[in-house]
Motif scaffolding. Sequence first.
Motif, PDB file in Angstrom:
ATOM      1  N   THR A  90       0.945  -1.106   0.032  1.00 15.67           N
ATOM      2  CA  THR A  90      -0.116  -0.147   0.043  1.00 15.67           C
ATOM      3  C   THR A  90       0.755   1.176   0.121  1.00 15.67           C
ATOM      4  N   ALA A  91       0.736   2.215  -0.942  1.00 17.73           N
ATOM      5  CA  ALA A  91       1.505   3.341  -1.143  1.00 17.73           C
ATOM      6  C   ALA A  91       0.884   4.063  -2.311  1.00 17.73           C
ATOM      7  N   VAL A  92       1.341   5.306  -2.398  1.00 16.75           N
ATOM      8  CA  VAL A  92       1.329   6.124  -3.721  1.00 16.75           C
ATOM      9  C   VAL A  92       2.562   5.705  -4.649  1.00 16.75           C
ATOM     10  N   TYR A  93       2.044   5.229  -5.545  1.00 15.20           N
ATOM     11  CA  TYR A  93       3.081   4.719  -6.774  1.00 15.20           C
ATOM     12  C   TYR A  93       3.332   5.965  -7.916  1.00 15.20           C
ATOM     13  N   TYR A  94       4.588   6.279  -8.179  1.00 16.44           N
ATOM     14  CA  TYR A  94       4.908   7.347  -8.988  1.00 16.44           C
ATOM     15  C   TYR A  94       5.625   6.922 -10.083  1.00 16.44           C
ATOM     16  N   CYS A  95       5.495   7.357 -11.182  1.00 11.05           N
ATOM     17  CA  CYS A  95       6.264   7.049 -12.290  1.00 11.05           C
ATOM     18  C   CYS A  95       7.529   7.965 -12.541  1.00 11.05           C
ATOM     19  N   ASN A  96       8.572   7.526 -12.943  1.00  7.51           N
ATOM     20  CA  ASN A  96       9.916   8.249 -13.033  1.00  7.51           C
ATOM     21  C   ASN A  96      10.432   8.041 -14.367  1.00  7.51           C
ATOM     22  N   ALA A  97      11.082   9.091 -15.032  1.00  3.76           N
ATOM     23  CA  ALA A  97      11.645   9.112 -16.231  1.00  3.76           C
ATOM     24  C   ALA A  97      12.925   9.935 -16.214  1.00  3.76           C
ATOM     25  N   VAL A  98      14.109   9.332 -16.640  1.00  4.24           N
ATOM     26  CA  VAL A  98      15.404  10.037 -16.977  1.00  4.24           C
ATOM     27  C   VAL A  98      15.743  10.393 -18.335  1.00  4.24           C
ATOM     28  N   HIS A  99      15.623  11.380 -18.676  1.00  2.62           N
ATOM     29  CA  HIS A  99      15.792  12.113 -20.260  1.00  2.62           C
ATOM     30  C   HIS A  99      17.151  11.933 -20.533  1.00  2.62           C
ATOM     31  N   LEU A 100      17.446  11.564 -21.730  1.00  5.13           N
ATOM     32  CA  LEU A 100      19.047  11.453 -22.158  1.00  5.13           C
ATOM     33  C   LEU A 100      19.734  12.523 -22.020  1.00  5.13           C
ATOM     34  N   ALA A 101      18.826  13.732 -22.292  1.00  8.18           N
ATOM     35  CA  ALA A 101      19.564  15.076 -22.463  1.00  8.18           C
ATOM     36  C   ALA A 101      19.638  15.734 -21.020  1.00  8.18           C
ATOM     37  N   VAL A 102      18.921  15.371 -19.973  1.00 13.29           N
ATOM     38  CA  VAL A 102      18.808  15.951 -18.943  1.00 13.29           C
ATOM     39  C   VAL A 102      18.904  14.891 -17.665  1.00 13.29           C
ATOM     40  N   PRO A 103      20.007  14.440 -17.437  1.00 16.65           N
ATOM     41  CA  PRO A 103      19.917  13.036 -16.761  1.00 16.65           C
ATOM     42  C   PRO A 103      19.840  13.379 -15.035  1.00 16.65           C
ATOM     43  N   SER A 104      20.021  14.763 -14.906  1.00 18.30           N
ATOM     44  CA  SER A 104      20.276  15.116 -13.401  1.00 18.30           C
ATOM     45  C   SER A 104      18.888  15.571 -12.980  1.00 18.30           C
ATOM     46  N   ALA A 105      17.927  15.815 -13.870  1.00 18.22           N
ATOM     47  CA  ALA A 105      16.780  16.211 -13.640  1.00 18.22           C
ATOM     48  C   ALA A 105      15.421  15.209 -13.968  1.00 18.22           C
ATOM     49  N   PRO A 106      15.188  14.370 -13.367  1.00 14.71           N
ATOM     50  CA  PRO A 106      14.143  13.227 -13.485  1.00 14.71           C
ATOM     51  C   PRO A 106      12.714  13.832 -13.489  1.00 14.71           C
ATOM     52  N   TYR A 107      11.899  13.428 -14.336  1.00 14.60           N
ATOM     53  CA  TYR A 107      10.390  13.731 -14.567  1.00 14.60           C
ATOM     54  C   TYR A 107       9.650  13.069 -13.814  1.00 14.60           C
ATOM     55  N   TRP A 108       8.785  13.344 -12.961  1.00 17.20           N
ATOM     56  CA  TRP A 108       7.882  12.369 -11.995  1.00 17.20           C
ATOM     57  C   TRP A 108       6.498  12.619 -12.478  1.00 17.20           C
ATOM     58  N   GLY A 109       5.648  11.757 -12.417  1.00 14.31           N
ATOM     59  CA  GLY A 109       4.291  11.689 -12.456  1.00 14.31           C
ATOM     60  C   GLY A 109       3.560  12.192 -11.400  1.00 14.31           C
ATOM     61  N   GLN A 110       2.205  12.312 -11.304  1.00 13.30           N
ATOM     62  CA  GLN A 110       1.474  13.041 -10.081  1.00 13.30           C
ATOM     63  C   GLN A 110       1.014  11.847  -8.952  1.00 13.30           C
ATOM     64  N   GLY A 111       1.332  10.638  -9.327  1.00 13.92           N
ATOM     65  CA  GLY A 111       1.286   9.385  -8.440  1.00 13.92           C
ATOM     66  C   GLY A 111      -0.249   8.841  -8.627  1.00 13.92           C
ATOM     67  N   THR A 112      -0.331   7.726  -8.188  1.00 15.28           N
ATOM     68  CA  THR A 112      -1.498   6.871  -8.115  1.00 15.28           C
ATOM     69  C   THR A 112      -1.544   5.927  -7.075  1.00 15.28           C
ATOM     70  N   GLN A 113      -2.741   6.016  -6.070  1.00 19.35           N
ATOM     71  CA  GLN A 113      -2.812   5.449  -4.958  1.00 19.35           C
ATOM     72  C   GLN A 113      -3.283   3.853  -5.005  1.00 19.35           C
ATOM     73  N   VAL A 114      -2.242   3.073  -4.581  1.00 14.99           N
ATOM     74  CA  VAL A 114      -2.744   1.572  -4.343  1.00 14.99           C
ATOM     75  C   VAL A 114      -2.966   1.187  -3.025  1.00 14.99           C
ATOM     76  N   THR A 115      -4.019   0.573  -2.823  1.00  9.60           N
ATOM     77  CA  THR A 115      -4.291   0.178  -1.161  1.00  9.60           C
ATOM     78  C   THR A 115      -4.666  -1.310  -1.415  1.00  9.60           C
ATOM     79  N   VAL A 116      -4.047  -2.029  -0.667  1.00 12.55           N
ATOM     80  CA  VAL A 116      -4.040  -3.573  -0.517  1.00 12.55           C
ATOM     81  C   VAL A 116      -4.647  -3.792   0.814  1.00 12.55           C
ATOM     82  N   SER A 117      -6.307  -4.159   0.798  1.00 13.68           N
ATOM     83  CA  SER A 117      -6.606  -4.266   2.259  1.00 13.68           C
ATOM     84  C   SER A 117      -7.832  -5.423   2.054  1.00 13.68           C
ATOM     85  N   SER A 118      -8.185  -6.080   3.034  1.00  8.77           N
ATOM     86  CA  SER A 118      -9.419  -6.902   3.032  1.00  8.77           C
ATOM     87  C   SER A 118     -10.733  -6.369   3.446  1.00  8.77           C
TER      88      SER A 118
END
Length: 118
Positions: A90-118
């Motif tokens: 259970t967490a907020v999951y974020y996508c990450n991408a490192v551009h070839l031209a700008v390796p020191s400044a990765p891009y991030w998504g806004q996140g999506t919530q995943v909840t594992v519960s009964s």
Amino acid sequence: QVQLVESGGGLVQPGGSLRLSCAASTNIFMFNTMGWFRQAPGKQREFVATITRGGSTNYADTVKGRFTISRDTAKNTAYLQMNSLKPEDTAVYYCNAVHLAVPSAPYWGQGTQVTVSS
């Protein structure tokens, strides 16, 4: 400006599965790596999985054998297939991408919530 948009999160029972998607606004071959990170409440953001431009993958020990990262270059989208989910996933999951031209400044998504519960 590159944008990453995640989707696919939700509520799932322990042992269940979810597939997260990360749609990029640009050709994903411009990224050296794409990956997934997660952040649980009160904890630091942690690495989950990455896939390189060449297709090599790497996983955190906590998800190895249960999660699979992949990509569809035609759709400029990366995926995270999550099986055998546990409450500790259970967490907020974020996508990450490192551009070839700008390796020191990765891009991030806004996140999506995943909840594992009964």
